[in-house]
Design an enzyme around this catalytic site. Sequence first.
Site, PDB file in Angstrom:
ATOM      1  CE  LYS A 126      -3.844  -1.916   2.608  1.00  0.00           C
ATOM      2  NZ  LYS A 126      -4.842  -1.502   1.753  1.00  0.00           N
ATOM      3  NE  ARG A 152     -10.923  -9.889  -1.889  1.00  0.00           N
ATOM      4  CZ  ARG A 152     -11.233  -9.044  -2.723  1.00  0.00           C
ATOM      5  NH1 ARG A 152     -11.564  -9.293  -4.104  1.00  0.00           N
ATOM      6  NH2 ARG A 152     -11.274  -7.857  -2.480  1.00  0.00           N
TER       7      ARG A 152
HETATM    8  N1  BES Z   1      -8.049  -3.796   4.803  1.00  0.00           N
HETATM    9  C1  BES Z   1      -8.079  -3.326   3.230  1.00  0.00           C
HETATM   10  C2  BES Z   1      -9.662  -2.695   3.052  1.00  0.00           C
HETATM   11  C3  BES Z   1      -9.765  -1.283   3.773  1.00  0.00           C
HETATM   12  C4  BES Z   1      -9.389  -0.265   3.152  1.00  0.00           C
HETATM   13  C5  BES Z   1     -10.247  -1.273   4.935  1.00  0.00           C
HETATM   14  C6  BES Z   1      -9.449   1.090   3.795  1.00  0.00           C
HETATM   15  C7  BES Z   1     -10.219  -0.004   5.646  1.00  0.00           C
HETATM   16  C8  BES Z   1      -9.933   1.025   4.984  1.00  0.00           C
HETATM   17  C9  BES Z   1      -8.172  -4.756   2.341  1.00  0.00           C
HETATM   18  O1  BES Z   1      -7.221  -5.804   2.795  1.00  0.00           O
HETATM   19  C10 BES Z   1      -7.849  -4.340   1.014  1.00  0.00           C
HETATM   20  O2  BES Z   1      -6.585  -3.820   0.766  1.00  0.00           O
HETATM   21  N2  BES Z   1      -8.676  -4.320   0.075  1.00  0.00           N
HETATM   22  C11 BES Z   1      -8.250  -3.732  -1.231  1.00  0.00           C
HETATM   23  C12 BES Z   1      -8.713  -4.870  -2.262  1.00  0.00           C
HETATM   24  C13 BES Z   1      -8.315  -4.678  -3.754  1.00  0.00           C
HETATM   25  C14 BES Z   1      -6.722  -4.977  -3.897  1.00  0.00           C
HETATM   26  C15 BES Z   1      -8.969  -5.411  -4.643  1.00  0.00           C
HETATM   27  C16 BES Z   1      -8.915  -2.473  -1.479  1.00  0.00           C
HETATM   28  O3  BES Z   1      -9.941  -2.215  -0.866  1.00  0.00           O
HETATM   29  O4  BES Z   1      -8.216  -1.602  -2.012  1.00  0.00           O
HETATM   30 MN    MN Z   2      -5.394  -5.369   2.150  1.00  0.00          MN
END
Ligand code: BES
Ligand code: MN
Length: 499
Positions: free
Chosen positions: A276, A350
């Site tokens: 990230k 997931r």
């Molecule tokens: N934990 C994150 C989702 C999240 C983002 C929670 C911001 C709270 C605040 C999750 O693991 C994630 O990174 N999701 C990605 C999925 C994508 C790679 C398909 C996302 O939402 O960007």
């Molecule tokens: Mn994630």
Amino acid sequence: MKIAFAEPSPPKTGSLVVGVLDDRRLTASAQQVDQQTGGMLTRAMAASKFKGRSDDVLNILAPSGLDLGRIILIGLGKAAALDATAWQNAGGKIVAQLNGVGETAAQVEIDQIDGAKIPAADAAAELAYGARLRSYRFDKYRTKEKPERKPTLKALTIAVDAAGDAKRKFAPLDQVADAVFFTRDIVSEPANVIYPETLADRARELEEFGVEIDVLGRKEMRKLGMGALLGVGQGSDHPPRLLVMQWKGAPDAKDQRPLAFVGKGVTFDTGGISIKPAGGMEDMKWDMAGAGVVIGLMRALAGRKAKVNAVGIGGLVENMPSGTAQRPGDIVTSMSGQTIEVLNTDAEGRLVLADALWYCQDRFKPRFMIDLATLTGAIIIALGSEYAGMYANDDKLAKQLVAAGEAVGEKLWRMPLHDNYDRMMDSDAADIKNISGGRDAGSITAAQFLKRFTNGLPWAHLDIAGTTWSKKDTATVPKGATSFGVRLLNKLIEDNYEE
Ligand code: BES
Ligand code: MN
Ligand code: ZN
């Protein structure tokens, strides 16, 4: 802050809080105080814009004829709208107000109000509950904070006829508040303190309330074939854990099959190799809130001795990039036997839930499974922080969840599932891929992924990414970890699955 219930008797010191209904209609105790002070309340209201609406508050300092430092008028709004939530909100606002003015002790007068939705003893209990919920603060690491900046309120007395009755009604609510605080505490902790092993240790504290705890390590999970969960954890120095909690409160004559709750417990989500951006990454310390809520829910059920059997499962992992971390393109085999192409290591929640859900249905054959996860940024784009996204393959369960959410102010918005979304997760290389490849319907495709690991059981998924952490105070939820889901699921069970 200590909360006590007492039969009405005039307080000698501190602040006195009395209610005023819409259109400046004084409650019985407000009328009494108005008389004792030679009409001070009536005159103070006339000199201000206080109308008695549910957001109105008015401070009257050094009232004549009484030894009190202050009288606070709290707006109660319309009598017909005075339900449990309204009383909770009043309690929360009273606490915020008293801390805001630096008060240490106060008494709140609760009256029987004509046309209100609940009787005075319940109103008193709900107000106390709201007061407690708002009093939460995570300040254990603030060692240099000036005393004058700390909350001042130490004692809140709720004066009501039949105080014993109110106290009895407060007891289970007090347990739920303890559970909410437990969740807020563990969600607020940073990831150097809470990682899979220490989170499981915190959950073990529930043994004292009668919750049975199992914690599976890498070896056991490998044996079960949990390649999806293990893949997420393989880059971290902190080994993963599968937390299994059981509360057995159902009477013998009742349906013994448990209700099951499964939480995403990513104790820190860097994204892994699909790392990230730095900005805001600290938020990912609360990527374990799904598991945190499931732990809190078990604490609530055990604390109030709920007449139900419930299972709580937490998939606990840390998602880190390293020489041992999972790579984009890796293919893992889940406990279900389905193979998963991991195209983005940041879609890790997931993967964790895939094995946690499969394990749950396989071992416990529950009546239903509800999972909670801070799963997608996409649900925040869709719903912001007002509603959590809900997906369900069962209309009855969906309706019960929506109703419970409305009742406690943790609102759910049902989102669609459809075969056409499901197809977006088909992989060329494996049975399923962990991202669709585009940004479209990002929260829905995540839910479709989970659905393939439920084995057809009644199931609901709550995407709580937008509601888990709040940037602003509300009446009963101070900013920070909200514990969204504990009160909701406790209510779901209380209203539908106990006698
Ligand atoms: N934990 C994150 C989702 C999240 C983002 C929670 C911001 C709270 C605040 C999750 O693991 C994630 O990174 N999701 C990605 C999925 C994508 C790679 C398909 C996302 O939402 O960007
Ligand atoms: Mn994630
Ligand atoms: Zn995550």
